[in-house]
Design an enzyme around this catalytic site. Structure first.
Site, PDB file in Angstrom:
ATOM      1  CG  ASP A  45       2.151   0.215  -1.626  1.00  0.00           C
ATOM      2  OD1 ASP A  45       0.977   0.047  -2.027  1.00  0.00           O
ATOM      3  OD2 ASP A  45       3.010   0.800  -2.308  1.00  0.00           O
ATOM      4  CB  SER A  46       0.131  -5.108  -1.832  1.00  0.00           C
ATOM      5  OG  SER A  46      -1.135  -4.507  -1.993  1.00  0.00           O
TER       6      SER A  46
END
Length: 184
Positions: free
Chosen positions: A62-63
């Site tokens: 996830d970013s």
């Protein structure tokens, strides 16, 4: 090894960066991501939940894009914000704002027989004043420090500069040290 995500673009980046080390398979999975302010916590919670269904080593990522002048917005809500307002919407929010500082964070959670390992990459940069280049997501508006080009203008060279490249290098080091073929 499996990369589990609903985002094929991320898979292509990881496959390119890890192709000499592992045979990465894509498991397209759409799961309800927990909401929260802490990207690391979101990824670990998601990996624990997915480990009930995926019985071999896998990782997720996830970013988020955190813009200083917007108090860290969109942060962990980056995917949702991109889908709703896109790059043009973010640029509209930044219209007339001099402080363009931002950072991208990428957090990988590797789930395997011994638990979960977490790898984080972070890149400082600035928000461009207009959309420049191609790519996906916020690539055309984020300029990493040390470059005058957006991620979208860098092409595959982005891997050297990107937050995802940074977290992937840490995953890679772990796999080389532990032995990717010996993960339980």
């Amino acid at each position: 090894m499996i990369f589990a995500s609903s985002n094929r673009h991320k898979y292509e980046e990881f496959r390119r960066m890890l192709s000499d080390l592992i045979d990465l398979k894509f498991l397209e999975v759409d799961y309800l991501e927990p909401q929260g302010e802490d990207t690391r916590e979101i990824v670990v919670t998601s990996a624990k939940w997915l480990s009930n269904y995926i019985r071999e080593p896998f990782f997720i990522e996830d970013s988020g894009l955190f813009i200083e002048a917007l108090n860290g917005f969109p942060g962990p809500y980056s995917s949702y914000v991109f889908k709703k307002i896109g790059n043009e919407g973010v640029l509209k929010l930044m219209n007339g704002v001099e402080n363009r500082r931002a950072f991208f964070i990428s957090v990988i959670a590797l789930s395997y027989g011994r638990g979960i390992e977490v790898f984080e990459g972070r890149v400082q940069g600035t928000i461009a004043r207009e959309v420049r280049g191609g790519g996906w997501g916020f690539d055309p508006i984020f300029i990493p420090n040390g470059s005058n080009k957006t991620y979208g203008e860098l092409g595959d060279e982005k891997d050297r500069f990107s937050h995802r490249g940074a977290s992937c290098r840490k995953l890679r080091e772990f796999l080389m040290r532990f032995g990717s073929d010996r993960l339980p």
